[in-house]
Scaffold this motif. Structure first.
Motif, PDB file in Angstrom:
ATOM      1  N   VAL A 122       2.595 -15.315  -6.164  1.00 19.15           N
ATOM      2  CA  VAL A 122       2.516 -14.499  -4.748  1.00 19.15           C
ATOM      3  C   VAL A 122       3.963 -13.732  -4.572  1.00 19.15           C
ATOM      4  CG1 VAL A 122       2.397 -14.473  -2.180  1.00 19.15           C
ATOM      5  CG2 VAL A 122       0.644 -16.138  -3.719  1.00 19.15           C
ATOM      6  N   THR A 123       5.001 -14.352  -4.797  1.00 16.27           N
ATOM      7  CA  THR A 123       6.395 -13.455  -4.762  1.00 16.27           C
ATOM      8  C   THR A 123       6.134 -12.522  -5.859  1.00 16.27           C
ATOM      9  OG1 THR A 123       7.094 -15.610  -3.572  1.00 16.27           O
ATOM     10  CG2 THR A 123       8.589 -13.825  -4.689  1.00 16.27           C
ATOM     11  N   TRP A 124       5.795 -13.034  -7.158  1.00 18.99           N
ATOM     12  CA  TRP A 124       6.256 -12.063  -8.222  1.00 18.99           C
ATOM     13  C   TRP A 124       5.337 -10.855  -8.047  1.00 18.99           C
ATOM     14  CZ3 TRP A 124       5.444 -17.219 -11.683  1.00 18.99           C
ATOM     15  CH2 TRP A 124       6.873 -17.825 -11.532  1.00 18.99           C
ATOM     16  N   SER A 125       4.167 -10.996  -7.348  1.00 17.76           N
ATOM     17  CA  SER A 125       3.242  -9.716  -7.337  1.00 17.76           C
ATOM     18  C   SER A 125       3.895  -8.482  -6.584  1.00 17.76           C
ATOM     19  CB  SER A 125       2.107 -10.056  -6.664  1.00 17.76           C
ATOM     20  OG  SER A 125       2.201 -10.423  -5.341  1.00 17.76           O
ATOM     21  N   VAL A 126       4.944  -8.897  -5.651  1.00 15.98           N
ATOM     22  CA  VAL A 126       5.648  -7.714  -4.978  1.00 15.98           C
ATOM     23  C   VAL A 126       7.057  -7.933  -5.469  1.00 15.98           C
ATOM     24  CG1 VAL A 126       3.949  -8.096  -3.024  1.00 15.98           C
ATOM     25  CG2 VAL A 126       6.141  -9.468  -3.224  1.00 15.98           C
ATOM     26  N   LEU A 127       7.510  -8.305  -6.385  1.00 19.06           N
ATOM     27  CA  LEU A 127       8.851  -8.282  -6.816  1.00 19.06           C
ATOM     28  C   LEU A 127       9.410  -6.881  -7.078  1.00 19.06           C
ATOM     29  CD1 LEU A 127      10.425 -11.087  -8.961  1.00 19.06           C
ATOM     30  CD2 LEU A 127      11.098  -8.544  -9.173  1.00 19.06           C
ATOM     31  N   LEU A 128       8.593  -5.958  -7.798  1.00 22.75           N
ATOM     32  CA  LEU A 128       9.023  -4.618  -8.112  1.00 22.75           C
ATOM     33  C   LEU A 128       9.369  -3.818  -6.765  1.00 22.75           C
ATOM     34  CD1 LEU A 128       7.243  -4.091 -11.498  1.00 22.75           C
ATOM     35  CD2 LEU A 128       9.670  -4.584 -11.028  1.00 22.75           C
ATOM     36  N   LEU A 129       8.895  -4.293  -5.608  1.00 18.50           N
ATOM     37  CA  LEU A 129       9.082  -3.437  -4.437  1.00 18.50           C
ATOM     38  C   LEU A 129      10.569  -3.433  -4.116  1.00 18.50           C
ATOM     39  CD1 LEU A 129       6.233  -4.267  -2.188  1.00 18.50           C
ATOM     40  CD2 LEU A 129       6.298  -2.322  -3.684  1.00 18.50           C
ATOM     41  N   ALA A 130      11.273  -4.283  -4.607  1.00 20.82           N
ATOM     42  CA  ALA A 130      12.849  -4.354  -4.217  1.00 20.82           C
ATOM     43  C   ALA A 130      13.522  -3.354  -5.075  1.00 20.82           C
ATOM     44  CB  ALA A 130      13.283  -5.734  -4.671  1.00 20.82           C
ATOM     45  N   PRO A 131      13.365  -3.118  -6.409  1.00 19.31           N
ATOM     46  CA  PRO A 131      14.166  -1.950  -7.052  1.00 19.31           C
ATOM     47  C   PRO A 131      13.496  -0.882  -6.270  1.00 19.31           C
ATOM     48  CG  PRO A 131      12.662  -3.138  -8.663  1.00 19.31           C
ATOM     49  CD  PRO A 131      12.895  -3.864  -7.370  1.00 19.31           C
ATOM     50  N   LEU A 132      12.486  -0.660  -6.121  1.00 22.50           N
ATOM     51  CA  LEU A 132      11.620   0.615  -5.512  1.00 22.50           C
ATOM     52  C   LEU A 132      12.262   1.085  -4.229  1.00 22.50           C
ATOM     53  CD1 LEU A 132       7.889   0.495  -6.647  1.00 22.50           C
ATOM     54  CD2 LEU A 132       9.519   2.198  -7.207  1.00 22.50           C
ATOM     55  N   ALA A 133      12.405  -0.007  -3.359  1.00 18.09           N
ATOM     56  CA  ALA A 133      13.070   0.138  -2.097  1.00 18.09           C
ATOM     57  C   ALA A 133      14.699   0.624  -2.225  1.00 18.09           C
ATOM     58  CB  ALA A 133      12.889  -1.141  -1.142  1.00 18.09           C
ATOM     59  N   ALA A 134      15.448   0.007  -3.199  1.00 18.51           N
ATOM     60  CA  ALA A 134      16.654   0.468  -3.334  1.00 18.51           C
ATOM     61  C   ALA A 134      16.628   2.052  -3.761  1.00 18.51           C
ATOM     62  CB  ALA A 134      17.533  -0.334  -4.499  1.00 18.51           C
ATOM     63  N   GLN A 135      15.794   2.615  -4.547  1.00 18.53           N
ATOM     64  CA  GLN A 135      15.775   3.981  -4.954  1.00 18.53           C
ATOM     65  C   GLN A 135      15.389   4.828  -4.014  1.00 18.53           C
ATOM     66  OE1 GLN A 135      14.287   4.497  -8.969  1.00 18.53           O
ATOM     67  NE2 GLN A 135      14.149   6.762  -8.726  1.00 18.53           N
ATOM     68  N   ALA A 136      14.284   4.388  -3.292  1.00 18.74           N
ATOM     69  CA  ALA A 136      13.821   5.150  -2.104  1.00 18.74           C
ATOM     70  C   ALA A 136      15.010   5.337  -1.232  1.00 18.74           C
ATOM     71  CB  ALA A 136      12.811   4.519  -1.535  1.00 18.74           C
TER      72      ALA A 136
ATOM     73  N   PRO B 174       0.921  -1.144  -0.004  1.00 24.12           N
ATOM     74  CA  PRO B 174      -0.099  -0.038  -0.065  1.00 24.12           C
ATOM     75  C   PRO B 174       0.861   1.204  -0.009  1.00 24.12           C
ATOM     76  CG  PRO B 174      -0.976  -1.508   1.658  1.00 24.12           C
ATOM     77  CD  PRO B 174       0.430  -1.892   1.027  1.00 24.12           C
ATOM     78  N   PHE B 175       2.183   1.045   0.330  1.00 21.58           N
ATOM     79  CA  PHE B 175       2.968   2.222   0.490  1.00 21.58           C
ATOM     80  C   PHE B 175       4.051   2.291  -0.764  1.00 21.58           C
ATOM     81  CE2 PHE B 175       1.488   1.903   4.949  1.00 21.58           C
ATOM     82  CZ  PHE B 175       1.549   3.210   5.363  1.00 21.58           C
ATOM     83  N   LEU B 176       3.460   1.799  -1.798  1.00 28.15           N
ATOM     84  CA  LEU B 176       4.408   1.927  -3.022  1.00 28.15           C
ATOM     85  C   LEU B 176       4.490   3.396  -3.486  1.00 28.15           C
ATOM     86  CD1 LEU B 176       2.610   1.979  -5.836  1.00 28.15           C
ATOM     87  CD2 LEU B 176       2.485  -0.728  -5.350  1.00 28.15           C
ATOM     88  N   TRP B 177       3.889   4.187  -3.059  1.00 31.50           N
ATOM     89  CA  TRP B 177       3.768   5.639  -3.515  1.00 31.50           C
ATOM     90  C   TRP B 177       4.893   6.318  -2.834  1.00 31.50           C
ATOM     91  CZ3 TRP B 177       3.420   9.060   0.246  1.00 31.50           C
ATOM     92  CH2 TRP B 177       2.830   8.620   1.473  1.00 31.50           C
ATOM     93  N   VAL B 178       5.615   5.918  -2.007  1.00 29.53           N
ATOM     94  CA  VAL B 178       6.331   6.517  -1.261  1.00 29.53           C
ATOM     95  C   VAL B 178       7.831   7.036  -1.880  1.00 29.53           C
ATOM     96  CG1 VAL B 178       8.001   6.386   0.898  1.00 29.53           C
ATOM     97  CG2 VAL B 178       5.713   5.665   0.958  1.00 29.53           C
ATOM     98  N   PRO B 179       8.265   6.057  -2.940  1.00 25.24           N
ATOM     99  CA  PRO B 179       9.412   6.487  -3.450  1.00 25.24           C
ATOM    100  C   PRO B 179       9.227   7.442  -4.581  1.00 25.24           C
ATOM    101  CG  PRO B 179       9.471   4.215  -3.418  1.00 25.24           C
ATOM    102  CD  PRO B 179       8.014   4.504  -2.962  1.00 25.24           C
TER     103      PRO B 179
END
Length: 749
Positions: free
Chosen positions: A430-444, A386-391
């Motif tokens: 299930v894992t693939w659905s949140v995979l893009l949170l990883a590069p987003l977290a690195a950028q954030a 739900p917080f993927l808008w933060v980066p």
């Protein structure tokens, strides 16, 4: 004061940062690539999707027409991307090739995601951080080797690279490429294509356009995206487990929309750019469809394969795992996002809100990386998504070249729609659905550190180098350490030791656990020693390990209901051509699920009517058709003196050697032609049998293999799963029979 020395020092510092960053990124890429290559031999999912994909690919390479003759759930683009190079190189599909392709797609997808972050931030070091986190998240690809998702993630990551600098940085050539990539994704998995079209649309649009004429299209893109995401699940509104899923996806999209409303105005894509995207997609689609029809697929088969069969899957979707308190977190997330949007119109508090956003981003990225390292996918989906808008909401920071970073609109847009990957099937989705949170977290994490550095000392490069180096090194070390630990210590803990290579055809270097290795060896032996072997409906990988062709090209994974009734009747027609047929069923659950008398599917009805129970091992049951469908001993049991064998019919061919083998390790325990083996062969009366002059298995017989000493007898009986091999004069295997004490009672019936 002359500013020249300071300027020279600043340039030298920037040069040192660049050299260190590139060297670090390249060293990391090599290290992770080596890790992917090493890890490819270790155990994967117990569901044999790998064998299912392999058999479909090999059937396609052998000339079978997709959907008409070869069953597959996947689109023709994957078969063209993977199959055509294999055809040009004259390579046959096997497990080792499957694992090698998976390792390549794993590394390439991670490298492309890191490139997307690097282009967005204009920082090599940020890209290196994203490489480590993306590689860790993409570990899920190794669970199901050769799955089309591997190529799908390469294509999706390439979309993220092209859109990483927004519509302004795309260009006409990039737009053509983006359209082609989206078309290839749609023709690999139709749901992936839909998710990338919508996520890419809101990602390319970015913030609200400056031009009023473009705002209608902007709002239209958002309306269609939200309507699609919620409408897809609204058809199952009566299912209480799916309502929280729809709510979570909706809140993630609303949070991203709030940031888009409050962000600075964007130029947005022009009509010419959108036309280039459409033309690129049309050309790529026509090329793939041309290959499909050229290989023999009919128009009706293509229509059903690309669209019709997928409509059947969404009738009974699986509910995702969402934590009970997720609804509160979603509400807080949406309120904070709209609060950030409101603060953009209040200059007096904007700086404070930016600082609070940086703190939130640090906490969010830390949680994402921690849960990712611990493989807590449910927490990632419930509380981080739900917080993927933060980066995207983070204040822009300037790199060493003075150019401000881009907001990760494309990554965030793609990530929001990828949350629907769990629909309608769970598993690794299930894992693939949140995979893009990883590069987003690195950028954030990188942008937060850069913002803090700018607030402390604007022109100092050395502290920046030290801070980024420490943060990046810690992340990379954690990623590599966990990956190494998972590849060695964890597997060793699960299986007691690092298992030996499997040693079967095309899978010589695979290292499954002992029980799986024993079962695969047993199934491969049976498959080689009969006229036809059919896996019902899983374990298609056995065909490759045994180096035998399946009796049909309509091979499915663990769900028989993927085949329509008319397709099952075609399978029955193929099986009827095998007079000595063995059918392997994966456990009593399969039998209970499908063998239901008159209500059973056509294929299950035929097996239960025309085949008899022949063999079993643990949860596996083998059915036979015909009187001599493969090797068979009526009884094999341990007695006080040794091993007693009983047959009611003659063994095909002359037996020259009897060998006992430890199936888990492949080591020979004893042979009758070895004077040092310490075993002798006697008949039921205790008289010695000389295989050189007699044929003990020429008719019904009871013989005993007796160790010459008690120590050797104890050692043989201690082996969990020994195998008996009766070898012919030319060392041809006539009978291979596993002796499993746990199923002795079933074998004697």
């Amino acid at each position: 004061m002359d500013p020249q020395p300071a300027s020279l020092g600043s340039r030298l510092a920037r040069g040192a940062v660049a050299v260190f960053s590139w060297a670090f990124a390249l060293a990391l890429l090599v290290t992770l690539a080596r890790q992917a290559v090493d890890q490819r031999w270790f155990p994967t999912s117990p569901i044999d999707d790998e064998g299912y994909v392999m058999i479909g690919l090999q059937s396609f390479l052998d000339g079978g027409a997709l959907y008409d003759e070869v069953f597959t759930q996947y689109g023709p683009a994957w078969f063209a991307i993977v199959g055509l190079p294999l055809e040009l190189l004259h390579l046959r599909v096997d497990h080792e090739l499957s694992r090698t392709i998976t390792a390549i797609t794993w590394v390439v997808a991670a490298a492309l995601l890191s490139l997307a972050v690097g282009r967005s931030t204009r920082s090599v070091f940020a890209g290196a951080m994203a490489l480590a986190t993306s590689f860790l998240a993409l570990t899920a690809l190794g669970v199901e080797p050769l799955h089309p998702h591997g190529v799908g993630w390469v294509l999706l990551a390439a979309c993220a690279v092209l859109g990483s600098r927004g519509a302004a940085g795309l260009g006409r050539a990039g737009a053509w490429g983006l359209g082609a990539l989206i078309a290839l994704l749609a023709l690999t998995k139709v749901n992936l294509g839909a998710f990338v079209v919508l996520g890419g649309a809101i990602g390319l649009a970015g913030g609200m356009p400056k031009r009023r004429s473009a705002r209608i299209a902007w709002w239209g893109a958002w309306a269609v995206t939200i309507a699609f995401a919620t409408g897809l699940l609204a058809r199952h509104a009566a299912a209480p487990d799916l309502r929280p899923y729809a709510q979570l996806v909706l809140c993630a999209l609303l949070g991203l929309l709030a940031v888009a409303l409050g962000a600075e105005r964007e130029p947005g894509p022009t009509r010419a750019l959108l036309r280039s995207v459409a033309l690129g997609g049309a050309v790529a689609s026509l090329l793939v469809l041309a290959v499909l029809f050229a290989t023999g697929t009919s128009l009706a088969g293509a229509w059903y394969g690309l669209l019709g069969q997928h409509a059947r899957l969404i009738e009974a979707p699986a509910a995702p795992l969402i934590h009970p308190r997720a609804s509160v977190v979603e509400l807080v997330s949406v309120l904070l996002a709209f609060g950030w949007c409101a603060s953009r119109h209040m200059p007096s508090i904007r700086g404070w809100v930016d600082g609070a956003c940086v703190v939130l981003a640090l906490a969010w990225s830390g949680a994402v990386l921690t849960w990712l390292a611990e493989n807590h996918v449910g927490l990632l989906f419930s509380y981080a998504a739900p917080f993927l808008w933060v980066p995207v909401a983070l204040p822009k920071s300037k790199g060493s070249n003075g150019i401000a970073s881009e907001r990760p609109w494309m990554l965030a847009g793609l990530a929001a729609l990828q949350l629907l990957q769990q629909y309608p099937v769970g598993g690794t989705h299930v894992t693939w659905s949140v995979l893009l949170l990883a590069p987003l977290a690195a950028q954030a994490l990188y942008q937060s550190a850069a913002w803090v550095r700018e607030r402390i000392e604007e022109d100092c490069e050395l502290p920046r180098l030290a801070a980024i180096a420490w943060v990046g090194a810690a992340l990379i070390a954690a990623s590599v350490l966990r990956s190494r630990t998972e590849a060695s210590t964890t597997f060793a803990a699960w299986y007691g030791r690092v298992t030996p290579p499997l040693g079967l055809h095309g899978g010589e270097r695979l290292r499954p656990d002992e029980a799986t290795a024993a079962r695969l060896t047993w199934l491969a032996t049976l498959a080689r020693e009969c006229d036809g072997f059919y896996s019902f409906p899983a374990q298609n990988g056995v065909y490759f390990l045994a180096d035998v062709a399946p009796p049909t090209r309509l091979n499915v994974t663990f769900r028989l209901d993927l085949l329509r009734d008319e397709e099952q009747r075609r399978v029955v027609a193929d099986l009827e051509r095998c007079p000595r047929l063995l059918v392997a069923c994966d456990g009593p659950g399969t039998v209970e699920l499908y063998f239901r008398g008159e209500g059973a599917p056509p294929l299950a009805q035929w097996i239960s009517t025309h085949c008899k129970r022949f063999e079993c091992w643990g949860d596996w049951t083998i059915y036979k058709r015909g009187e001599h469908a493969g090797p068979k001993l009526d009884r094999a049991r341990w007695i006080a003196e040794g091993l007693e064998l009983a047959t009611s019919a003659a063994v095909r061919g002359r037996v020259a050697v009897i060998e006992l083998v430890d199936l888990a390790t492949g080591l020979s325990l004893a042979r009758t032609d070895d004077p040092q083996a310490g075993i002798q062969l006697v008949d039921v009366d205790g008289a010695a049998i000389d295989l050189r002059t007699t044929e003990p298995f020429a008719g019904p017989a009871v013989v005993r293999i007796v160790p010459r000493d008690a120590e050797r007898r104890t050692r043989l009986q201690a082996v969990h799963v020994p195998v008996l091999r009766l070898l012919g004069p030319r060392d041809l295997r006539w009978v291979s029979y596993p002796i499993v004490r746990e199923v002795e009672r079933a074998l004697t019936k």
